[in-house]
Every structure is written in structure tokens, then in C-alpha cells.
Design a protein around this motif. Structure first.
Motif, PDB file in Angstrom:
ATOM      1  N   ARG A  96      39.327  -8.135  72.363  1.00  0.00           N
ATOM      2  CA  ARG A  96      40.146  -9.145  71.676  1.00  0.00           C
ATOM      3  C   ARG A  96      39.391 -10.112  70.699  1.00  0.00           C
ATOM      4  O   ARG A  96      40.044 -10.581  69.823  1.00  0.00           O
ATOM      5  CB  ARG A  96      41.101 -10.147  72.634  1.00  0.00           C
ATOM      6  CG  ARG A  96      40.219 -10.790  73.559  1.00  0.00           C
ATOM      7  CD  ARG A  96      40.926 -11.739  74.446  1.00  0.00           C
ATOM      8  NE  ARG A  96      40.402 -12.562  75.494  1.00  0.00           N
ATOM      9  CZ  ARG A  96      40.753 -13.075  76.512  1.00  0.00           C
ATOM     10  NH1 ARG A  96      42.117 -13.286  76.806  1.00  0.00           N
ATOM     11  NH2 ARG A  96      39.922 -13.963  77.426  1.00  0.00           N
ATOM     12  N   VAL A  97      37.980 -10.336  70.936  1.00  0.00           N
ATOM     13  CA  VAL A  97      37.224 -11.111  70.215  1.00  0.00           C
ATOM     14  C   VAL A  97      37.181 -10.181  68.791  1.00  0.00           C
ATOM     15  O   VAL A  97      37.038 -11.264  68.050  1.00  0.00           O
ATOM     16  CB  VAL A  97      35.962 -11.207  71.011  1.00  0.00           C
ATOM     17  CG1 VAL A  97      34.775 -11.858  70.011  1.00  0.00           C
ATOM     18  CG2 VAL A  97      35.907 -12.173  72.293  1.00  0.00           C
ATOM     19  N   PHE A  98      36.962  -9.132  68.864  1.00  0.00           N
ATOM     20  CA  PHE A  98      36.686  -8.445  67.457  1.00  0.00           C
ATOM     21  C   PHE A  98      38.039  -8.380  66.982  1.00  0.00           C
ATOM     22  O   PHE A  98      37.892  -8.299  65.620  1.00  0.00           O
ATOM     23  CB  PHE A  98      36.111  -7.225  67.764  1.00  0.00           C
ATOM     24  CG  PHE A  98      34.729  -7.008  68.400  1.00  0.00           C
ATOM     25  CD1 PHE A  98      33.615  -7.329  67.781  1.00  0.00           C
ATOM     26  CD2 PHE A  98      34.810  -6.693  69.880  1.00  0.00           C
ATOM     27  CE1 PHE A  98      32.720  -7.095  68.533  1.00  0.00           C
ATOM     28  CE2 PHE A  98      33.322  -6.598  70.096  1.00  0.00           C
ATOM     29  CZ  PHE A  98      32.446  -7.001  69.648  1.00  0.00           C
ATOM     30  N   VAL A  99      39.118  -8.086  67.205  1.00  0.00           N
ATOM     31  CA  VAL A  99      40.557  -8.252  66.599  1.00  0.00           C
ATOM     32  C   VAL A  99      41.042  -9.610  66.257  1.00  0.00           C
ATOM     33  O   VAL A  99      42.098  -9.650  65.648  1.00  0.00           O
ATOM     34  CB  VAL A  99      41.543  -7.263  67.112  1.00  0.00           C
ATOM     35  CG1 VAL A  99      40.699  -5.829  67.279  1.00  0.00           C
ATOM     36  CG2 VAL A  99      41.772  -7.874  68.564  1.00  0.00           C
ATOM     37  N   LYS A 100      40.397 -10.631  66.854  1.00  0.00           N
ATOM     38  CA  LYS A 100      41.027 -11.873  66.673  1.00  0.00           C
ATOM     39  C   LYS A 100      41.186 -12.215  65.194  1.00  0.00           C
ATOM     40  O   LYS A 100      40.291 -12.194  64.495  1.00  0.00           O
ATOM     41  CB  LYS A 100      40.306 -13.020  67.588  1.00  0.00           C
ATOM     42  CG  LYS A 100      40.935 -14.321  67.533  1.00  0.00           C
ATOM     43  CD  LYS A 100      39.909 -15.206  68.238  1.00  0.00           C
ATOM     44  CE  LYS A 100      40.596 -16.746  68.205  1.00  0.00           C
ATOM     45  NZ  LYS A 100      39.746 -17.639  69.105  1.00  0.00           N
ATOM     46  N   GLY A 101      42.200 -12.585  64.612  1.00  0.00           N
ATOM     47  CA  GLY A 101      42.454 -13.153  63.458  1.00  0.00           C
ATOM     48  C   GLY A 101      42.643 -11.910  62.287  1.00  0.00           C
ATOM     49  O   GLY A 101      42.880 -12.308  61.295  1.00  0.00           O
ATOM     50  N   LYS A 102      42.409 -10.813  62.712  1.00  0.00           N
ATOM     51  CA  LYS A 102      42.882  -9.669  61.763  1.00  0.00           C
ATOM     52  C   LYS A 102      44.000  -9.530  61.467  1.00  0.00           C
ATOM     53  O   LYS A 102      44.237  -8.941  60.090  1.00  0.00           O
ATOM     54  CB  LYS A 102      42.120  -8.253  62.553  1.00  0.00           C
ATOM     55  CG  LYS A 102      40.620  -8.262  62.735  1.00  0.00           C
ATOM     56  CD  LYS A 102      39.869  -8.191  61.700  1.00  0.00           C
ATOM     57  CE  LYS A 102      38.302  -8.152  62.198  1.00  0.00           C
ATOM     58  NZ  LYS A 102      37.330  -8.067  61.076  1.00  0.00           N
ATOM     59  N   ASN A 103      44.962  -9.859  61.955  1.00  0.00           N
ATOM     60  CA  ASN A 103      46.322  -9.226  61.637  1.00  0.00           C
ATOM     61  C   ASN A 103      46.982 -10.800  61.068  1.00  0.00           C
ATOM     62  O   ASN A 103      48.155 -10.471  60.796  1.00  0.00           O
ATOM     63  CB  ASN A 103      47.142  -8.897  62.678  1.00  0.00           C
ATOM     64  CG  ASN A 103      46.548  -7.674  63.283  1.00  0.00           C
ATOM     65  OD1 ASN A 103      46.039  -6.916  62.551  1.00  0.00           O
ATOM     66  ND2 ASN A 103      46.545  -7.468  64.745  1.00  0.00           N
TER      67      ASN A 103
END
Length: 531
Positions: free
Chosen positions: A338-345
């Protein structure tokens, strides 16, 4: 305007230490647990029976620790002066210790008060050990005597006065109750048999003897004293087998691994060396913060316990299979998905404002000069003592960047005798290094072009140029020999192996060799001027 791009320092592969089975085995320990004792830790002895507690002799106390305890489970403090050599009996129920007051005390491990006190020595007793039948104690003292005591009757059985200096170490046979060996500061080892009234064998260590160790078969004896660790063959009348000199200060203690295939020695130089008992080569090394006085290994090598002169007791426990697996695998602390995908969407809205914090760029000294186009100062910064000696790759990277910009000639020009000497020193130290040669050969050719008119005016510079020429001649000879060997190998393999193009580093060597040859030609061109 585009931001300044810092000089890219190439990362070269480093030659790491050779990873062997010994390296993996002896590095498989946790971080050390350190305990502060009341004084220098002079002796450590593990109990032969489970749970394998160990006795630590330090100053006027003997503390008994559990295998994983950080506090003593038992303490013996009934000593009037410094205690020495607390050792367990083979059944783990009794413990004997010497003392500075010349009295030998025998303790019940489950009690507090001494069961027996053996009086007869006139000076400090540094050696105590039980015989294999459990009913006698061997002691060695600073009064030059070793004595045999009967435990049930608390009486002295015999006295041997053959040493001419302090007796500081000794060991009893586990296979024969009548045999024991002592080591003295008179440089000798003596093997005694209780059935006769004098020693049966004498060996000369050549240095004051600090520690003794018998192999389980008892055919070999190891002695430590001075900087030497020596192995003796008792079955051949005490014939010396090996003399090891791997420490640079006095060796104080010895220990043997559980399988008898590795010998450990501790020294005042703060190192513990691990030897292979087949060829007696050092296979591993432990470093400690202070001089080492005592060393012991737990059964099955589960723990390494070391005592030091500053009163620190260091314990290293072996990792469990699960911990070893975790360590050898991926690092345990990893960011979650979730750290890596945070804010991607996240989809920005129409009224959103992006507030960005300016990132300050930190530049090295040479990059600051390059940014100002001070090419000579940039090279001077890269040639500072610490950088050129410890990090030559930085100096080479700056030279490469100056060459890429086309300003290398300007940076090299206009130097006085000291500056030119500094440049030549760097070339002499790194020109034949295959990592740096392609860059430095270009710089060296430019130096010759710029300063050929002043050759012969400075004896310092002339000597350095002659050294550089000799270095190049040797390197080119090596390259030629290498190509000859390569040609021989090609001839040998041509008939037996199918033709296959091998991505060999010799091509690179050939290019470097040709560059060096061209540079050597330019250097020889000025030889008459140099001489």
C-alpha cells in the motif's frame, strides 16, 4: 535554464572476502550480549552437563551464568583476594578455584560456602583442575610448584617443584587420572605422572606459556605463549608439529570447537583467530573492543564467550534456523504494497493547487567548481590527499568529465612543480589499474604534450617521469605475456572444443595495452631529454 547535473561517479566492483563454509558457520551468531564484571575476566569454564552453565572468574568473585541469562544465577564471593581459574568437575556438581592468598577452595555448585580449603602453596594459585577420577585436584602456583590434592581427605598427595618460574596454566588428562601437564613462565611445558616423583616429558615453548589445550584424543597438545601457538605430538615424545604466528601480541587463551576440527586462539591484540586443524590455516577472525584474556565455547558451539581486560564479558549466541533463514533471505523490514500504490489513483480536482517544496541540491566541492567553470580548481579539489588516496575513482571521474567537456587540457596546464608532481604521483599509482587506464592514458598524453618543453628543468619531475616509464614497460611486458598465454590456450583448445566466441576481458586488456604502448612511445620520445 536546466539544472546542473553532478558528476557521475562510477561504482566499481569491490573484491569482497571469499565466502567459505567457515565464514557462513562462524558468522551465524547474533549481536553480542555484553556484561560488565567487577574486574578483568581471567577465566571462563562451561559445565560439562546440561544446561551447560558457565563460570566466570573476575576479580574477587566467580559468577555462574545460565546459557542465555544476563544476570548470574549463582555467585561465589568468599575470596579474600583475586580469584583465579574457576573450573567445573566433570559431573558439574563441584567447582574449584585458586586465589591470590594461596588457598585453593572447593565449592558445591548448589551451595555458597567452600566445602574444602586446601592450604600448602605459599603464593597465588593460578591453576586448578580435576583429575578424570573426580577425587583429586591438580593445582599450579606462583611458588613454582604444582601439587596434587585428595578431595575426600583434604590432604596433599604430592608436590612437584621442577619449574623455575610462575606456573600459569595446566590441564589434566580426561583418559588417564594420573597424567597432567603444566605450563610455566620459564618457557617449558612438563608432563607429569602421579605414579612417579618427577616429570616424564619436557618441551620448550620458547616464550612464557599462557595457556594449554589437549585434543580429545590426547595425542596432540597445544600451547600458547608470546605471539606463538604451537602444536606438540605427545605420542612422539613431545615433537613439535606446527608453530603459528598469526597474532601480533601475546596469545592468552585457547579453545577447541565441538567437533575438534577448529582451534580458536584469543590474544591481547583483540582478535580471536579460528584455525583449521587439518592444515592450521586461519579460516575466520573475530574482532573485539579490548584485549582478550579468556575464551570458551559452549557445547555444539552454541555460544562464544570472551572475557576482556576492561571487565567486559561478551557472549555471542548462535542463531536459530528460523532466524538464520530470515537473515539470509530478504530483509525483514520491507515497505508494504500500500506504500507504493498510495496516491496513485488520486484524480486532481479543478480547484486543486499543487504546492511543491523546492529541493536543495547539495553539490560536492569539485561539482561547485565545475558549475562555476573553474576547471583547474575542480581538478585541484579532486586531487586533494584524502580523495586521491582513498577514493581515486572520484578523481578519475572528474578527469573524465573534464575530458568530455573538452576542458581537460586547460585544467592540466599552468601548473607549478608541486602541482605537476602531484599529478604524476597520481598517474604512477593508478595508470596501470585496468579500471582507470582508459581515462588516465589520455590525461597522461596531454601532460606530456603540455610540459615537454620543461622536461630536464626539475629533478623531481624527471625522476617521476622515469618511474612512470619503468612502470609502463613492466605493464606492457605483462600484457605481452598475457597475450602469449592466451595464444597457447587457444592452440590447446582449438582441436578439442567447438569454436565458440567467448566474451573475454582480454579484448579490453588488448585495448588498454595498445593505449599504454602509444603512451610509452610518446614517453620514450623524450627519453634523451630526460637522461
Amino acid at each position: 535554464m536546466a539544472s546542473f547535473k553532478p558528476t557521475k561517479i562510477q561504482v566499481y566492483p569491490k573484491l569482497g572476502e571469499k565466502v567459505t563454509q567457515d565464514t557462513l558457520y562462524w558468522k551465524n551468531y547474533k549481536a553480542p550480549v555484553q556484561i560488565k564484571e567487577f574486574g578483568a575476566v581471567t577465566n571462563i569454564d562451561f559445565s560439562p552437563v546440561a544446561p551447560h552453565n558457565f563460570a566466570v572468574t573476575a576479580f574477587t568473585r566467580i559468577h555462574i551464568y545460565g546459557p542465555f541469562s544476563q544476570e548470574p544465577v549463582k555467585s561465589f564471593t568468599r575470596f579474600k583476594d583475586t580469584a583465579y581459574c574457576g573450573r567445573f568437575r566433570s559431573d558439574g556438581q563441584l567447582l574449584a578455584a585458586g586465589c591470590e592468598d594461596s588457598v585453593v577452595r572447593l565449592f558445591d555448585v548448589s551451595g555458597k560456602v567452600a566445602l574444602r580449603m586446601f592450604k600448602g602453596h605459599t603464593k597465588a594459585v593460578h591453576v586448578t583442575d580435576f583429575t578424570s577420577d573426580r577425587y583429586q585436584i591438580v593445582t599450579g602456583s606462583d611458588d613454582y610448584t604444582c601439587r596434587l590434592w585428595d578431595i575426600p581427605n583434604a590432604t596433599e598427595l604430592s608436590t612437584y617443584q621442577e619449574h623455575t618460574d610462575y606456573i600459569r596454566c595446566g590441564v589434566t588428562s580426561k583418559l588417564n587420572r594420573d597424567l597432567f601437564i603444566t605450563g610455566s613462565y620459564d618457557h617449558t611445558l612438563k608432563v607429569f605422572d602421579a605414579r612417579v616423583d618427577k616429570s616424564v616429558m619436557t618441551m620448550d615453548h620458547g616464550q612464557p606459556v599462557e595457556s594449554l589445550l589437549l585434543y580429545p584424543s590426547e595425542g596432540l597438545l597445544v600451547s600458547a605463549g608470546g605471539r606463538y601457538v604451537k602444536v606438540w605430538d605427545l605420542l612422539k615424545g613431545g615433537q613439535p608439529l606446527v608453530s603459528l604466528k598469526n597474532h601480533h601480541k601475546t596469545v592468552t587463551c585457547l579453545s577447541l570447537s565441538s567437533n575438534g576440527q577448529r582451534l580458536l586462539s584469543g590474544s591481547l591484540d583483540r582478535h580471536v583467530k579460528v584455525y583449521n586443524t587439518t592444515n592450521y590455516k586461519v579460516v575466520h577472525n573475530f574482532d573485539y573492543a579490548a584485549s582478550i584474556l579468556s575464551l570458551a565455547l559452549a557445547p555444539d558451539d552454541e555460544s562464544i564467550v570472551v572475557g576482556m581486560t576492561n571487565g567486559i564479558l561478551s557472549m555471542k549466541h548462535r542463531k536459530s534456523p528460523e532466524e538464520a533463514k530470515e537473515t539470509s533471505g530478504q530483509p525483514r523490514r520491507r515497505p508494504s504494497y500500500r506504500v507504493f500504490v498510495k496516491g496513485k489513483n488520486y484524480v486532481p480536482k479543478q480547484d486543486d493547487y499543487l504546492v511543491s517544496k523546492p529541493v536543495k541540491q547539495h553539490l560536492a566541492k569539485y561539482d561547485k567548481q565545475l558549475k562555476k567553470f573553474n576547471v583547474s580548481k575542480a581538478l585541484d579539489t579532486a586531487l586533494e590527499s584524502w580523495t586521491r588516496l582513498r577514493k581515486p575513482e572520484i578523481t578519475v571521474a572528474v578527469v573524465k568529465e573534464l575530458d568530455r567537456r573538452g576542458t581537460l587540457k586547460n585544467a592540466l596546464a599552468g601548473r607549478d612543480e608541486q602541482g605537476l608532481s602531484q599529478l604524476l604521483n597520481f598517474l604512477i599509482g593508478n595508470l596501470v589499474d585496468p579500471r582507470f587506464a582508459p581515462v588516465l592514458v589520455t590525461a597522461a598524453e596531454m601532460i606530456l604534450d603540455i610540459y615537454q618543453t620543461v622536461i630536464g628543468q626539475s629533478p623531481v619531475v624527471d625522476r617521476q617521469l622515469l618511474r612512470l616509464q619503468e612502470l609502463l614497460e613492466k605493464e606492457i611486458d605483462y600484457q605481452r605475456d598475457l597475450l602469449e598465454v592466451l595464444g597457447m590456450l587457444d592452440t590447446l583448445f582449438a582441436s578439442s572444443l567447438p569454436k565458440k566466441e567467448v566474451p573475454c576481458s582480454f579484448k579490453k586488456c588488448g585495448k588498454i595495452g595498445s593505449s599504454l604502448l602509444n603512451f610509452q612511445t610518446a614517453l620514450i620520445f623524450n627519453r634523451n631529454t630526460l637522461l
